[in-house]
Scaffold this motif. Structure first.
Motif, PDB file in Angstrom:
ATOM      1  N   ILE A  93       0.980  -1.180  -0.029  1.00 29.34           N
ATOM      2  CA  ILE A  93      -0.026  -0.069  -0.202  1.00 29.34           C
ATOM      3  C   ILE A  93       0.931   1.262   0.067  1.00 29.34           C
ATOM      4  O   ILE A  93       1.863   1.529   0.943  1.00 29.34           O
ATOM      5  N   ILE A  94       0.632   2.236  -0.796  1.00 30.62           N
ATOM      6  CA  ILE A  94       0.997   3.343  -0.705  1.00 30.62           C
ATOM      7  C   ILE A  94       0.070   4.307  -0.955  1.00 30.62           C
ATOM      8  O   ILE A  94      -0.941   4.757  -1.624  1.00 30.62           O
ATOM      9  N   ALA A  95      -0.093   5.182   0.624  1.00 34.34           N
ATOM     10  CA  ALA A  95      -1.257   5.980   0.563  1.00 34.34           C
ATOM     11  C   ALA A  95      -1.030   7.259  -0.141  1.00 34.34           C
ATOM     12  O   ALA A  95       0.047   8.153   0.063  1.00 34.34           O
ATOM     13  N   ALA A  96      -2.009   7.513  -1.034  1.00 33.15           N
ATOM     14  CA  ALA A  96      -1.889   8.728  -2.095  1.00 33.15           C
ATOM     15  C   ALA A  96      -3.097   9.078  -2.351  1.00 33.15           C
ATOM     16  O   ALA A  96      -3.575   9.724  -3.407  1.00 33.15           O
ATOM     17  N   GLY A  97      -4.020   9.202  -1.282  1.00 36.47           N
ATOM     18  CA  GLY A  97      -5.463   9.578  -1.522  1.00 36.47           C
ATOM     19  C   GLY A  97      -5.827  10.872  -0.778  1.00 36.47           C
ATOM     20  O   GLY A  97      -4.937  11.528  -0.300  1.00 36.47           O
ATOM     21  N   THR A  98      -7.199  10.967  -0.706  1.00 36.52           N
ATOM     22  CA  THR A  98      -7.597  12.175   0.197  1.00 36.52           C
ATOM     23  C   THR A  98      -7.672  11.924   1.772  1.00 36.52           C
ATOM     24  O   THR A  98      -7.222  12.882   2.316  1.00 36.52           O
ATOM     25  N   GLU A  99      -8.316  10.758   2.170  1.00 32.60           N
ATOM     26  CA  GLU A  99      -8.389  10.393   3.727  1.00 32.60           C
ATOM     27  C   GLU A  99      -7.332   9.555   4.033  1.00 32.60           C
ATOM     28  O   GLU A  99      -6.701   9.470   4.956  1.00 32.60           O
ATOM     29  N   ASN A 100      -7.031   8.305   3.207  1.00 28.99           N
ATOM     30  CA  ASN A 100      -6.076   7.276   3.567  1.00 28.99           C
ATOM     31  C   ASN A 100      -6.452   6.603   4.702  1.00 28.99           C
ATOM     32  O   ASN A 100      -5.430   6.350   5.483  1.00 28.99           O
ATOM     33  N   ASP A 101      -7.779   6.343   4.928  1.00 28.88           N
ATOM     34  CA  ASP A 101      -8.239   5.416   6.166  1.00 28.88           C
ATOM     35  C   ASP A 101      -7.717   4.213   6.306  1.00 28.88           C
ATOM     36  O   ASP A 101      -7.265   3.590   7.587  1.00 28.88           O
ATOM     37  N   ILE A 102      -7.363   3.464   5.273  1.00 27.76           N
ATOM     38  CA  ILE A 102      -7.025   1.909   5.413  1.00 27.76           C
ATOM     39  C   ILE A 102      -5.513   2.119   5.869  1.00 27.76           C
ATOM     40  O   ILE A 102      -5.008   1.523   6.587  1.00 27.76           O
ATOM     41  N   ALA A 103      -4.584   2.925   5.258  1.00 31.96           N
ATOM     42  CA  ALA A 103      -3.108   3.078   5.580  1.00 31.96           C
ATOM     43  C   ALA A 103      -3.072   3.453   7.136  1.00 31.96           C
ATOM     44  O   ALA A 103      -2.170   2.956   7.879  1.00 31.96           O
ATOM     45  N   ALA A 104      -4.006   4.454   7.433  1.00 31.48           N
ATOM     46  CA  ALA A 104      -3.837   4.890   8.851  1.00 31.48           C
ATOM     47  C   ALA A 104      -4.060   3.666   9.758  1.00 31.48           C
ATOM     48  O   ALA A 104      -3.681   3.575  10.659  1.00 31.48           O
ATOM     49  N   SER A 105      -5.227   3.009   9.509  1.00 29.70           N
ATOM     50  CA  SER A 105      -5.646   1.950  10.425  1.00 29.70           C
ATOM     51  C   SER A 105      -4.603   0.827  10.489  1.00 29.70           C
ATOM     52  O   SER A 105      -4.321   0.216  11.669  1.00 29.70           O
ATOM     53  N   LEU A 106      -3.632   0.531   9.272  1.00 28.48           N
ATOM     54  CA  LEU A 106      -2.563  -0.248   9.334  1.00 28.48           C
ATOM     55  C   LEU A 106      -1.506   0.163   9.803  1.00 28.48           C
ATOM     56  O   LEU A 106      -0.554  -0.586   9.923  1.00 28.48           O
ATOM     57  N   GLY A 107      -1.440   1.381  10.050  1.00 28.67           N
ATOM     58  CA  GLY A 107       0.046   2.179  10.663  1.00 28.67           C
ATOM     59  C   GLY A 107       1.144   2.237   9.644  1.00 28.67           C
ATOM     60  O   GLY A 107       2.200   2.221   9.704  1.00 28.67           O
ATOM     61  N   ILE A 108       0.547   2.233   8.324  1.00 31.12           N
ATOM     62  CA  ILE A 108       1.514   2.309   7.166  1.00 31.12           C
ATOM     63  C   ILE A 108       2.041   3.848   7.055  1.00 31.12           C
ATOM     64  O   ILE A 108       1.244   4.496   7.152  1.00 31.12           O
ATOM     65  N   PRO A 109       3.254   4.148   6.912  1.00 34.75           N
ATOM     66  CA  PRO A 109       3.741   5.469   7.052  1.00 34.75           C
ATOM     67  C   PRO A 109       3.396   6.416   5.678  1.00 34.75           C
ATOM     68  O   PRO A 109       3.290   5.799   4.572  1.00 34.75           O
ATOM     69  N   LYS A 139     -22.873 -11.242  -3.955  1.00 35.11           N
ATOM     70  CA  LYS A 139     -21.820 -11.206  -3.038  1.00 35.11           C
ATOM     71  C   LYS A 139     -20.771 -10.298  -3.339  1.00 35.11           C
ATOM     72  O   LYS A 139     -20.633  -9.816  -4.530  1.00 35.11           O
ATOM     73  N   PHE A 140     -20.415  -9.568  -2.169  1.00 33.90           N
ATOM     74  CA  PHE A 140     -19.291  -8.525  -2.309  1.00 33.90           C
ATOM     75  C   PHE A 140     -18.399  -8.363  -1.318  1.00 33.90           C
ATOM     76  O   PHE A 140     -18.763  -8.661  -0.058  1.00 33.90           O
ATOM     77  N   ILE A 141     -17.141  -8.585  -1.744  1.00 30.46           N
ATOM     78  CA  ILE A 141     -15.900  -8.392  -0.709  1.00 30.46           C
ATOM     79  C   ILE A 141     -15.719  -6.789  -0.194  1.00 30.46           C
ATOM     80  O   ILE A 141     -15.622  -6.054  -0.974  1.00 30.46           O
ATOM     81  N   PHE A 142     -15.479  -6.918   1.135  1.00 30.43           N
ATOM     82  CA  PHE A 142     -14.980  -5.625   1.750  1.00 30.43           C
ATOM     83  C   PHE A 142     -14.012  -5.649   2.769  1.00 30.43           C
ATOM     84  O   PHE A 142     -13.853  -6.571   3.527  1.00 30.43           O
ATOM     85  N   PHE A 143     -13.297  -4.788   2.804  1.00 32.45           N
ATOM     86  CA  PHE A 143     -11.855  -4.707   3.952  1.00 32.45           C
ATOM     87  C   PHE A 143     -12.499  -3.722   4.985  1.00 32.45           C
ATOM     88  O   PHE A 143     -11.976  -3.863   6.153  1.00 32.45           O
ATOM     89  N   MET A 144     -12.987  -2.517   4.562  1.00 32.37           N
ATOM     90  CA  MET A 144     -12.995  -1.638   5.604  1.00 32.37           C
ATOM     91  C   MET A 144     -14.604  -1.494   6.532  1.00 32.37           C
ATOM     92  O   MET A 144     -14.333  -1.964   7.736  1.00 32.37           O
ATOM     93  N   VAL A 145     -15.535  -1.217   5.694  1.00 35.00           N
ATOM     94  CA  VAL A 145     -16.715  -1.211   6.361  1.00 35.00           C
ATOM     95  C   VAL A 145     -17.880  -1.464   5.515  1.00 35.00           C
ATOM     96  O   VAL A 145     -17.819  -1.047   4.293  1.00 35.00           O
ATOM     97  N   MET A 222      -7.888  -6.038  12.959  1.00 32.92           N
ATOM     98  CA  MET A 222      -8.061  -6.504  11.587  1.00 32.92           C
ATOM     99  C   MET A 222      -7.490  -7.984  11.462  1.00 32.92           C
ATOM    100  O   MET A 222      -7.266  -8.419  10.425  1.00 32.92           O
ATOM    101  N   GLU A 223      -7.047  -8.693  12.469  1.00 35.63           N
ATOM    102  CA  GLU A 223      -6.414  -9.819  12.734  1.00 35.63           C
ATOM    103  C   GLU A 223      -7.016 -10.768  13.774  1.00 35.63           C
ATOM    104  O   GLU A 223      -6.477 -11.523  14.105  1.00 35.63           O
ATOM    105  N   ASP A 224      -8.470 -10.334  14.179  1.00 42.10           N
ATOM    106  CA  ASP A 224      -8.953 -11.243  15.371  1.00 42.10           C
ATOM    107  C   ASP A 224     -10.167 -12.168  14.560  1.00 42.10           C
ATOM    108  O   ASP A 224     -10.858 -12.959  15.447  1.00 42.10           O
ATOM    109  N   GLY A 225     -10.322 -11.863  13.208  1.00 45.07           N
ATOM    110  CA  GLY A 225     -11.570 -12.887  12.636  1.00 45.07           C
ATOM    111  C   GLY A 225     -13.003 -12.239  12.912  1.00 45.07           C
ATOM    112  O   GLY A 225     -13.896 -13.122  12.842  1.00 45.07           O
ATOM    113  N   LEU A 226     -13.020 -11.132  13.648  1.00 46.51           N
ATOM    114  CA  LEU A 226     -14.329 -10.555  14.029  1.00 46.51           C
ATOM    115  C   LEU A 226     -14.704  -9.446  13.279  1.00 46.51           C
ATOM    116  O   LEU A 226     -13.734  -8.527  13.220  1.00 46.51           O
TER     117      LEU A 226
END
Length: 270
Positions: A93-109, A139-145, A222-226
């Motif tokens: 992941i290279i955070a180059a968007g407006t909000e970059n919530d995924i990168a922030a959630s993962l602690g990506i610099p 069916k639809f896959i999602f990572f955030m919400v 994001m690592e507890d299966g819940l």
């Protein structure tokens, strides 16, 4: 091909429409240079519109790329995730968007060079991925919400506001004013617990932050299966807006009226 060569062969999928559009060529050049300096063999593809990222990522998996890098905002990253889901490919992941919530959630610099070094190190984390199944068998896959209720109603009209497009704001205001104030929601958690409540909004999250870095699920992992579920009973429309305004930028805003649950499988009816 040696294992080391396989690790270093990466596909960089960049969205030139993410973040500050005029800076995209410069940022892309920097990122490519940093990855090459770190020993990666980089192939670049541009994904615009965002939905192209799914197709490009799937093709990258078929072509044997060990790492597929998403460069853009949360929409671009989510699309690449859907493209590589179920494969052995690693996500960068290279955070180059407006909000970059995924990168922030993962602690990506946010620093580009540091993010590239992290990818090149091939340090791996196993993360949860969720799937929605609808009554119509879609069916639809999602990572955030995923959300049900007020934000789902408003999202189509406000999704382009961060990019300066205000053309649908009038429709958003009308939809907000006419939204049902007390819809009934029925939740079944892991096939056992049944919850019935009136709530204008349900959020089911994998990441702790969404939207404008709203800290909607402070305890989410994001690592507890819940997945983390939040219900907002006894909130007026104004109170909901006020709450999310306060929780922006990762501010912890406790509110005793919010009902929080955690489950692996959620059945939701409204």
């Amino acid at each position: 091909m040696s294992n080391n060569e396989a690790v270093n062969r990466v596909k960089l999928i960049a969205n030139p429409g993410s973040g500050k559009f005029l800076e995209s060529p410069r940022i892309l050049g920097q990122v490519t240079g940093y990855l090459i300096e770190a020993g990666c063999s980089v192939d670049v593809a541009l994904a615009h519109p965002v939905k192209e990222a799914v197709r490009i990522a799937r093709k990258a998996v078929r072509n044997g790329y060990s790492t597929v890098i998403a460069m853009g905002g949360d929409g671009t990253i989510s699309a690449v995730i859907r493209g590589i889901a179920g494969s052995e490919a690693h996500l960068g992941i290279i955070a180059a968007g407006t909000e970059n919530d995924i990168a922030a959630s993962l602690g990506i610099p946010e620093d580009l060079k540091e993010a590239c070094a992290l990818i090149a190190s091939d340090h791996i984390r196993d993360l949860d991925l969720a799937q929605i199944s609808t009554k119509k068998k879609k069916k639809f896959i999602f990572f955030m919400v995923t959300t049900v209720g007020l934000t789902s109603t408003l999202y189509p009209d406000v999704k382009d506001v961060p990019h300066g497009d205000l053309s649908n704001l009038k429709d958003a205001v009308l939809n907000f004013l006419h939204a049902e104030p007390s819809p009934k929601v029925i939740l079944t958690l892991d096939g056992e617990s049944r919850i019935e409540v009136e709530s204008m909004l349900v959020t089911v999250t994998n990441t702790p932050i969404i939207g404008a870095k709203n800290l909607v699920a402070p305890e989410a992992s994001m690592e507890d299966g819940l997945l983390d579920i939040a219900l907002y009973p006894n909130f007026s429309k104004a109170e909901l807006l006020t709450y999310f305004a306060k929780s922006a930028n990762e501010r912890l805003t406790p509110d005793g009226k919010i009902q929080r649950y955690r489950a692996r499988k959620i059945k939701l009816k409204t």
